[in-house]
Write a protein that holds these residues in place. Structure first.
Motif, PDB file in Angstrom:
ATOM      1  N   CYS A 132       0.832  -1.206   0.000  1.00 28.87           N
ATOM      2  CA  CYS A 132       0.000   0.000   0.000  1.00 28.87           C
ATOM      3  C   CYS A 132       0.868   1.258   0.000  1.00 28.87           C
ATOM      4  O   CYS A 132       0.801   2.059  -0.901  1.00 28.87           O
ATOM      5  N   LEU A 184      -0.105   7.046   6.783  1.00 24.33           N
ATOM      6  CA  LEU A 184      -1.183   6.903   7.746  1.00 24.33           C
ATOM      7  C   LEU A 184      -1.519   8.251   8.363  1.00 24.33           C
ATOM      8  O   LEU A 184      -0.837   9.256   8.134  1.00 24.33           O
ATOM      9  N   CYS A 234       1.473   2.685   5.405  1.00 25.48           N
ATOM     10  CA  CYS A 234       0.697   1.451   5.554  1.00 25.48           C
ATOM     11  C   CYS A 234       1.561   0.263   5.136  1.00 25.48           C
ATOM     12  O   CYS A 234       2.060   0.216   4.000  1.00 25.48           O
ATOM     13  N   CYS A 271      -6.907   3.140   5.069  1.00 25.92           N
ATOM     14  CA  CYS A 271      -5.920   2.296   5.729  1.00 25.92           C
ATOM     15  C   CYS A 271      -6.272   2.182   7.211  1.00 25.92           C
ATOM     16  O   CYS A 271      -6.891   3.084   7.794  1.00 25.92           O
ATOM     17  N   TYR A 272      -5.883   1.069   7.791  1.00 23.47           N
ATOM     18  CA  TYR A 272      -6.088   0.920   9.226  1.00 23.47           C
ATOM     19  C   TYR A 272      -5.234   1.947   9.960  1.00 23.47           C
ATOM     20  O   TYR A 272      -4.143   2.310   9.497  1.00 23.47           O
ATOM     21  N   CYS A 290      -2.610   3.643  12.494  1.00 20.77           N
ATOM     22  CA  CYS A 290      -1.271   3.203  12.901  1.00 20.77           C
ATOM     23  C   CYS A 290      -1.355   2.510  14.262  1.00 20.77           C
ATOM     24  O   CYS A 290      -1.964   3.011  15.208  1.00 20.77           O
TER      25      CYS A 290
END
Length: 929
Positions: free
Chosen positions: A515, A519, A526, A535-536, A538
């Motif tokens: 990715c 972040l 990511c 994105c999730y 951090c």
């Protein structure tokens, strides 16, 4: 934009307009092109900023935001007339100092504006919440009170994790949402993950679920239309179903919906007992008040035995009810030969680690092997005869019966169409004459070969095949797959990259690229494979501790700069800046410690006392900065706070001190406690025994037993001796003042001798002690008497007193001459004085006298004749010179009569000088007009 900051904006090309013209940004209204010039002094500062009264613009094109355009009229903005330039130069050069002061003031104003802007930016970047700090100590104590009562103590290591969650929740700015990276305020709706206890904004988690499900459904609806798409926690990735999507705001324990904020409770808490089932499940519930984070271990007391059951049950905490007695386990191991040698442990005993002789499954071989692996096979084939009597068992080492012969019973031909029931086990089933007819591996055709042993071959039937992507068709053997060269243009599941696989059948593989997007923390990227949607957050966290490091809060990555350090109630552990071993007790803080107020107590130099003043070994002092600014663009130098060490002041403890001379005793400060002069004269008797020491009080080394005697430090008597001199001696005693009688006078008395020529130096003591006869002897110089007798000779006696004897007694020789002085004769002076000696001239004397007289007359005549000849020569020379002058004067008069005036040099020179003077006068008159 600030007009004073509009420096390089504009749209006019050409030369820059001089300062003070009417086409600058503070002047006219309108737009257009125009020529401009850089300002030199007036009309703007060194960066081209315009003055309020019409300063020149900076270089560039177009319109300024503070006024009109720069180039409305070429005559106004770009005129190059000499008069305009001269007037502008006059304005610019009118007063450079005033222009420089104006530039400095503008620069300071711009600098102040920039500092205010930077301060506003810092204030905005800092924690936006201005919430008051809660009394965390009271909130923590009330939340864990019931737990401590059940535990029977106030300190427990299991509560540290829970307390950390409570501190982060209570601390202003410590709780941060991982999705929006913003501070969670105490009155905002939140959602908590039941696995990791992560606290997020309710709206943020709803948006997270909605965006994630939307992205996933775009990819999965085509193939899985009825799929229940799960969503994950942003922190721990725990899966939740769509039915668990948060829609309402509950407290931590889930009992109260929309809990109200109470300053005496943990934020987002209902204040009731948590009552959630403790993990691992033991049948008890949590005793804490509604709290964030996981529940602590169960504090209830139960009776339980150890793992090996050898010890009787003991009361222990429910969370630690399983325990070890530290004895050897001793249980029988599965091998049946040995016992467990480990200390009392949980679970099954480990496999036996010892070795023993173990037979194989067929029993033909034995080997020493680990007791944990008793079953093993050797490499021999069984070989036992089967029940048919014709064949043997072909299995490798095995246990149990070998089983019936595999060739007995009904059998078929290889294609399975013909069945044989009466074949012996020694005969093979023959092939039939029919076609095989088995389905080939392609699944579309059957085997066309005759019944045969072994697998069927590949399908070679020609068929029109469609490629995997369905865009191309081609006639190929059925056993070959057809793939075209067309690359797939569909987007992969990440919705960022194309598939680009040849002849893709629509099932594009997941994106295999990283990715790499930044972040929300702005510190990391990511790390996962390329994916759709957001994105999730951090996963990194940062610990923020107080200055002493005792109190620590954990914030998500990216929030360290804006988060405030936690408030710590522990005593400050900063090492002291001063000489004291520790500071005065005060709580932990972030800034510098307050100045030390303890007593200095350092030993003062030179004495045994200690400093009674406040600590002064680390004093903060404002020091003015050194150097000057290079120009107005540099910031103003501010005083710097530095730590300075000051020396202890002098000791002021009074001590009795005696003066140097021992005259008095006075109290003095300890730092000045040393013998001092009292100002009185010393007064000790000097060695001369005639005077006393007149020095001001000083240190005296006593010599002997008498303290009134002067020491070596006292002055030496420098007065002359005052004792009376002997009669006749006029000299003072040359020795300094001394005790006892004076020594004999050794001064020399100057007396003339009898002959009055030599000055004799006689010791004064001898002269004054001598009688008259001795004095006569002392006055004789022992030299011949220099006096002359009446005869003209010197006295022959030694220097004597009185008159010399008469000439009749002179025995000196003298010479007498005849009257012509040619003859001479030596006789005694006494005979000459008596008239007894006389010398007369003879004939020779008369002859010599006549010859001298004749030579004198001859010499006189020669002299007169030479004088006359000299006078005659001088007369002739004078006449010759006079005749030459007459001839020259006559020739000059004849020449003057023949030369005209214009050839006369004197006349021409006179005329030239007159003309020159006249010309100079005319030119001076013209110049003055």
């Amino acid at each position: 934009m600030d007009p004073s900051r509009q420096t390089f904006l504009g749209r006019g090309r050409g030369k820059r307009q001089p300062a003070g013209s009417g086409t600058d940004r503070a002047g006219s209204q309108g737009g257009g092109r125009g020529r401009d010039q850089w300002p030199s002094h007036g009309g703007g500062d060194m960066f081209g900023r315009a003055d309020v009264g019409g300063g020149g613009p900076g270089p560039g094109r177009g319109r300024g935001e503070s006024g009109g355009a720069w180039g409305q009229d070429k005559r106004k903005s770009g005129g190059r007339g000499k008069k305009q330039k001269r007037s502008e130069q006059g304005k610019q050069e009118s007063d450079p100092q005033l222009d420089y002061d104006a530039a400095v003031r503008k620069m300071e104003a711009a600098q102040k504006q920039m500092q205010e802007s930077a301060q506003r930016h810092l204030e905005q970047y800092e924690d936006s919440s201005e919430e008051e700090e809660l009394d965390k100590e009271k909130i923590l104590s009330s939340a864990v009170q019931s737990y401590n009562q059940a535990l029977g103590s106030e300190e427990d290591a299991d509560l540290s994790h829970v307390k950390q969650h409570l501190v982060q929740t209570c601390h202003s700015g410590a709780a941060v949402c991982l999705i929006c990276i913003a501070t969670i305020k105490r009155n905002e709706p939140v959602w908590n993950c039941r696995l990791c206890a992560c606290m997020l904004h309710l709206q943020c988690i709803q948006r997270w679920v909605r965006d994630g499900v939307t992205q996933t459904s775009l990819l999965s609806d085509e193939h899985f239309p009825n799929r229940d798409i799960p969503w994950q926690c942003p922190k721990c990735r725990h899966d939740y179903s769509q039915a668990e999507t948060p829609t309402r705001y509950f407290c931590f324990c889930g009992k109260v919906e929309d809990p109200e904020f109470d300053p005496w409770l943990v934020p987002h808490s209902c204040g009731q007992t948590c009552s959630r089932a403790l993990q691992p499940e033991c049948g008890h519930n949590c005793l804490l008040l509604c709290h964030p984070g996981p529940c602590p271990p169960c504090p209830q007391m139960v009776k339980s035995t150890c793992y090996c059951r050898k010890k009787p049950p003991e009361p222990r905490r429910c969370a630690a009810r399983e325990w070890s007695c530290s004895q050897v386990c001793g249980r029988k191991l599965p091998c049946g030969l040995h016992t467990c040698g480990q200390v009392c442990h949980a679970g099954d005993c480990p496999p036996c680690s010892k070795e023993s002789s173990q037979p194989c499954q067929c029993g033909q071989k034995s080997a020493v092997r680990p007791c944990a692996e008793p079953t093993w096979q050797c490499d021999k084939v069984c070989g036992k005869p089967l029940s048919c009597g014709f064949h043997t068992c072909e299995k490798v080492c095995h246990s149990g019966a070998c089983g019936p012969c595999p060739r007995t019973g009904k059998r078929t031909c290889p294609c399975g169409k013909t069945v044989y029931s009466d074949l012996s086990c020694t005969e093979d089933a023959p092939t039939c004459i029919d076609t095989c007819g088995k389905e080939l591996s392609c699944g579309s055709h059957l085997c066309t070969d005759k019944c045969h042993f072994g697998p069927c071959g590949q399908c070679w039937e020609m068929a029109t095949k469609t490629c995997r992507c369905g865009q191309r068709k081609k006639s190929l053997p059925c056993n070959k797959e057809y793939l075209c060269e067309t690359r797939c243009t569909n987007m992969r599941n990440c919705q960022r990259h194309q598939c680009r696989r040849k002849c893709c059948g629509g099932q594009c593989p997941p994106c295999d690229q990283n990715c790499g997007r930044s972040l929300n923390c702005r510190n990391h990227k990511c790390p996962t494979k390329c994916h759709p949607g957001q994105c999730y957050p951090c996963n990194e966290t940062v610990d923020i501790s107080c200055h002493c490091g005792f109190t620590v809060i954990t914030v998500p990555c990216g929030r360290k700069r804006g988060a405030k350090p936690p408030k710590c109630m522990q005593p400050c552990r900063k090492p002291p800046d001063c000489h004291h071993p520790q500071r005065a007790p005060h709580p932990c803080h972030a800034n510098d410690c307050p100045p030390c107020r303890q007593r200095c107590c350092l030993p003062l130099p030179g004495c045994s006392h200690i400093c009674p003043h406040p600590c002064h070994t680390a004093v903060k002092v404002l020091q003015k900065p050194q150097g000057k600014r290079a120009g107005p663009w540099e910031p103003v130098l501010q005083p710097v706070l530095t730590v300075v060490r000051f020396d202890c002041p002098p000791c002021q403890v009074p001590l009795p001190v005696q003066c140097l001379g021992g005259h008095e005793i006075s109290p003095l400060p300890c730092s000045q406690a040393r013998p001092f002069p009292c100002g009185r004269p010393c007064g000790r008797r000097l060695t001369c025994t005639n005077h006393t020491c007149s020095k001001i009080c000083h240190l005296v080394t006593i010599v002997g037993d008498d303290p009134s005697q002067a020491g070596p430090e006292c002055e030496v008597c420098e007065e002359g001796c005052g004792r009376p001199r002997p009669e006749g001696c006029v000299h003072p005693c040359l020795r300094p003042c001394h005790p006892g009688d004076c020594p004999p006078c050794e001064q020399m008395v100057r007396q003339p001798c009898h002959c009055k020529i030599i000055q004799l130096f006689i010791e004064c003591s001898k002269w004054t002690a001598a009688d008259d006869k001795t004095r006569q002897d002392l006055l004789s110089c022992q030299s011949p008497c220099p006096k002359l007798l009446s005869c003209g000779h010197q006295c022959t006696q030694v220097c004597h007193a009185g008159n010399c004897p008469g000439p009749e007694n002179c025995n000196r020789k003298t010479n007498i001459r005849c009257p012509c002085r040619r003859k001479k004769k030596d006789v005694r002076c006494s005979a000459l004085q008596k008239g007894e000696a006389r010398l007369e001239c003879d004939d020779i004397c008369q002859q010599v006298k006549d010859e001298k007289q004749k030579a004198a007359e001859l010499e006189k005549e020669k002299h007169e004749e030479a004088e006359k000849q000299k006078q005659q020569e001088e007369l002739e020379e004078f006449q010759r010179k006079m005749n030459k002058r007459r001839r020259q004067r006559k020739q000059r008069s004849e020449v003057d009569e023949k030369i005209p005036w214009y050839r006369d040099r004197k006349t021409v020179a006179l005329l030239v000088s007159m003309v020159t003077v006249l010309l100079f006068a005319i030119m001076y008159q013209l110049t003055s007009d």
